[in-house]
Design a protein around this motif. Structure first.
Motif, short mmCIF file in Angstrom:
data_model
loop_
_atom_site.label_atom_id
_atom_site.label_comp_id
_atom_site.label_asym_id
_atom_site.label_seq_id
_atom_site.Cartn_x
_atom_site.Cartn_y
_atom_site.Cartn_z
N GLU A 126 16.74 111.69 -36.33
CA GLU A 126 16.02 111.68 -35.06
C GLU A 126 15.04 112.84 -34.98
N LEU A 127 13.85 112.56 -34.43
CA LEU A 127 12.81 113.58 -34.32
C LEU A 127 12.00 113.35 -33.05
N SER A 128 11.25 114.38 -32.64
CA SER A 128 10.38 114.30 -31.48
C SER A 128 8.94 114.56 -31.90
N LEU A 129 8.00 113.88 -31.26
CA LEU A 129 6.59 114.06 -31.57
C LEU A 129 6.05 115.34 -30.94
N GLY A 130 5.14 116.01 -31.65
CA GLY A 130 4.53 117.24 -31.16
C GLY A 130 3.32 116.98 -30.28
N LYS A 131 2.47 117.99 -30.13
CA LYS A 131 1.33 117.91 -29.22
C LYS A 131 0.34 116.82 -29.62
N CYS A 132 0.21 116.56 -30.91
CA CYS A 132 -0.75 115.54 -31.36
C CYS A 132 -0.20 114.12 -31.22
N ALA A 133 1.08 113.99 -30.83
CA ALA A 133 1.73 112.68 -30.66
C ALA A 133 1.73 111.87 -31.96
N GLU A 134 1.77 112.57 -33.09
CA GLU A 134 1.87 111.94 -34.41
C GLU A 134 2.71 112.82 -35.31
N GLU A 135 3.54 112.20 -36.14
CA GLU A 135 4.28 112.94 -37.16
C GLU A 135 4.39 112.07 -38.41
N SER A 136 4.20 112.71 -39.59
CA SER A 136 4.30 112.01 -40.87
C SER A 136 5.51 112.53 -41.65
N PHE A 137 6.03 111.68 -42.55
CA PHE A 137 7.22 112.09 -43.31
C PHE A 137 7.35 111.31 -44.60
N GLN A 138 8.22 111.84 -45.48
CA GLN A 138 8.66 111.16 -46.70
C GLN A 138 10.17 111.34 -46.81
N LEU A 139 10.78 110.59 -47.72
CA LEU A 139 12.21 110.68 -47.96
C LEU A 139 12.47 111.18 -49.38
N LEU A 140 13.56 111.92 -49.56
CA LEU A 140 13.90 112.50 -50.85
C LEU A 140 15.34 112.18 -51.22
N LEU A 141 15.58 111.97 -52.49
CA LEU A 141 16.94 111.87 -53.00
C LEU A 141 17.34 113.20 -53.60
N LYS A 142 18.52 113.65 -53.30
CA LYS A 142 19.05 114.92 -53.80
C LYS A 142 18.15 116.09 -53.43
N ALA A 143 17.41 115.95 -52.32
CA ALA A 143 16.49 117.00 -51.83
C ALA A 143 15.47 117.41 -52.89
N ASP A 144 15.12 116.47 -53.78
CA ASP A 144 14.24 116.76 -54.91
C ASP A 144 12.91 116.05 -54.71
N TRP A 145 11.80 116.83 -54.69
CA TRP A 145 10.48 116.24 -54.48
C TRP A 145 10.05 115.36 -55.66
N LYS A 146 10.73 115.46 -56.78
CA LYS A 146 10.44 114.59 -57.91
C LYS A 146 11.16 113.25 -57.78
N LEU A 147 12.02 113.15 -56.75
CA LEU A 147 12.73 111.90 -56.46
C LEU A 147 12.37 111.45 -55.04
N CYS A 148 11.09 111.24 -54.84
CA CYS A 148 10.55 110.94 -53.51
C CYS A 148 10.46 109.43 -53.29
N LEU A 149 10.95 108.98 -52.14
CA LEU A 149 10.72 107.61 -51.68
C LEU A 149 9.51 107.64 -50.74
N HIS A 150 8.53 106.79 -50.99
CA HIS A 150 7.28 106.85 -50.23
C HIS A 150 6.64 105.48 -50.18
N PRO A 151 5.73 105.23 -49.22
CA PRO A 151 4.98 103.97 -49.23
C PRO A 151 3.87 104.01 -50.27
#
Length: 525
Positions: A126-151
């Motif tokens: 769960e997250l809340s939007l900031g002042k710009c009313a937009e937030e971007s994100f990606q998902l990671l396996l094992k907290a590793d940026w080399k194992l990124c789930l992305h569109p």
């Protein structure tokens, strides 16, 4: 690409949202040795003319004649023959017992653990939007940026088609973004629950989110009025910026633009074909004919400026699906309306259609919206008049209520449908569950022996108008249901709501017994 002079590769490939055929791409040299199926991941090989597509991966999303419809990573949809495609074996992941992390713009890409929800079968955060009313994100396996789930592209969202890629290290500039789409109803402080949905074996399937803000949180869309659409139309919303709406003085609607041009496959995406303004109907209109592919994709360009594009909120858009109208802006790349994609269009080579753009209307005396924008089209007969579709008439007995029963409530007649006199229809809201399919029937006065059901076992106007024909009321409805979600273009994800509508018509003999004409549904914003 700068507006006004789009490059051919940027806009021209659209037969259905930036798709082309293997013939246009110059043919293929390779042969596929493995049978293909919808959902398979493939790589393009052997294209002779469009060599830039060779080596690009994608997902099979449908079949048209002898060509596959392929959603290529970052390049939209294309029509390619099977011998240009090689199936890729994708290792199946089981994330049911594996940690998944999320990182995004709300706290400078700090990595957080997602919570596993056993009941829903998904990882959540769960997250809340900031002042710009937009937030971007990606998902990671094992907290590793080399194992990124992305569109496969930037600013992806659940309302528009995209490919889920990874886990890999190629996620740069490819993020999901909450708040860019009108359906998010974004506002500063709005709270969302992000979910990573898994298939039955635990493999990552899709990412979506739900607005869980407290009731009453202000947002721009809250003040927009409810628009009662004609029976064959779906409600749509347009941004309320300067110059995007018509003004009504008394009964006269003033056109909001100096000019509006339809651009599409049929005119090489050049703003040559102007739309005429009809002051009686209060709309711009334009006529087109389907070519040999029996589909035509298009957008509307205001005043000949590509930065003033009126476009839908999703690829392969149609008023039958409830697609929203967005713009005018420069964000329309890859988002086209497509005539001929759905059975309701009754597509055929040479068939003519009138495209109608009804601009948003603001009352001159109050400055308030009286209706949002809407774009639709009508099939024309041989005389150039709107074609009247022959429908099966089913006479209903005198009754007090119509109840909708379905898979979401264990087939119990618990929901009485509301009557809308303006549209002459009964209507009810259905929310899609985890299976992404919901089936239903109608029971007159809650009586199973007076069941309204389709002719086929799985009726849907988005699959076959014949299968969706109304039958009854009788006791023959066993195993015969209308089903939401059979066509991928419906985008029936978990939590998405649809308005189901049963339209009636008065009897020609003046009898008080109503006649059931048709059943359809539209995705709600």
């Amino acid at each position: 690409t700068e507006a006004g002079a789009p490059a051919a590769e940027a806009f021209a490939p659209a037969a259905s949202t930036q798709q082309t055929t293997s013939d246009d791409a110059g043919g293929c040299e390779t042969k596929a040795s493995v049978a293909l199926a919808v959902g398979d991941r493939v790589v393009v090989q052997g294209l002779v003319g469009k060599t830039s597509l060779n080596g690009v991966s994608g997902v099979l999303v449908g079949m048209t004649d002898v060509r596959w419809q392929v959603r290529l990573d970052g390049k939209g949809k294309w029509l390619l023959k099977a011998h240009c495609l090689v199936k890729v074996d994708v290792p199946r992941l089981d994330l049911r017992s594996q940690a998944v992390h999320i990182a995004g713009t709300w706290d400078s890409w700090t990595v957080h653990s997602m919570a596993w929800d056993e009941t829903a079968g998904c990882h959540q955060y769960e997250l809340s939007l900031g002042k710009c009313a937009e937030e971007s994100f990606q998902l990671l396996l094992k907290a590793d940026w080399k194992l990124c789930l992305h569109p496969d592209r930037n600013d992806a969202n659940p309302y528009s088609a995209y490919n889920l890629c990874g886990p890999d290290a190629d996620g740069g500039g490819k993020r999901w973004t909450i708040g860019k789409h009108l359906a998010d109803k974004a506002a500063e402080g709005a709270r969302y629950r992000v979910s990573l949905r898994l298939a039955g074996d635990g493999h990552p399937e899709r990412v979506d989110w739900l607005n869980i803000s407290p009731v009453g949180l202000s947002d721009e869309t809250k003040e927009r009025p409810v628009h009662i659409s004609p029976p064959d139309a779906a409600p749509a919303v347009v941004s309320a910026g300067v110059g995007t709406h018509a003004t009504m003085n008394g009964n006269s609607i003033q056109p909001p633009y100096k000019s509006a041009f339809v651009v599409g496959d049929f005119n090489s995406w050049k703003p040559r074909e102007g739309m005429a303004w009809d002051k009686e109907r209060g709309c711009y209109h334009f006529r087109l004919r389907l070519g040999y592919r029996q589909q035509e994709s298009f957008q509307v360009i205001v005043d000949g400026d590509w930065k003033q594009c009126l476009h839908p909120d999703e690829p392969d858009a149609s008023h039958h699906l409830g697609s929203l109208v967005c713009g005018p802006d420069g964000e329309g790349h890859g988002k086209n309306w497509t005539v001929g994609l759905l059975p309701q269009d009754r597509a055929a080579r040479g068939a003519g259609y009138e495209v109608r753009l009804f601009p948003a209307v603001v009352l001159a005396d109050t400055g308030r919206f009286s209706q949002p924008a809407r774009l639709d089209w009508q099939r024309l007969d041989k005389d150039g008049m709107p074609e009247v579709m022959k429908e099966q008439d089913v006479r209903l007995p005198l009754h007090e209520s119509i109840k909708i029963v379905g898979s979401w409530n264990s087939w119990r007649p618990q929901q009485t449908m509301a009557w809308d006199a303006c549209r002459s229809c009964y209507h009810a809201i259905v929310e899609v569950g985890r299976e992404r399919l919901e089936s239903f029937q109608f029971w007159v006065d809650g009586d199973a022996s007076k069941c309204l059901h389709p002719r086929g076992e799985a009726g849907s106007p988005f699959v076959s108008t014949e299968s969706s024909t109304i039958c009854g009321p009788d006791e023959q409805g066993q195993g015969k249901h209308w089903t939401i979600g059979l066509n991928p273009l419906e985008r029936a994800s978990c939590g998405v709501r649809f308005e189901v509508r049963l339209f009636l018509a008065a009897s020609e003999t003046g009898s008080v017994s109503p006649i059931a004409k048709r059943v359809n549904w539209v995705r709600m914003p």
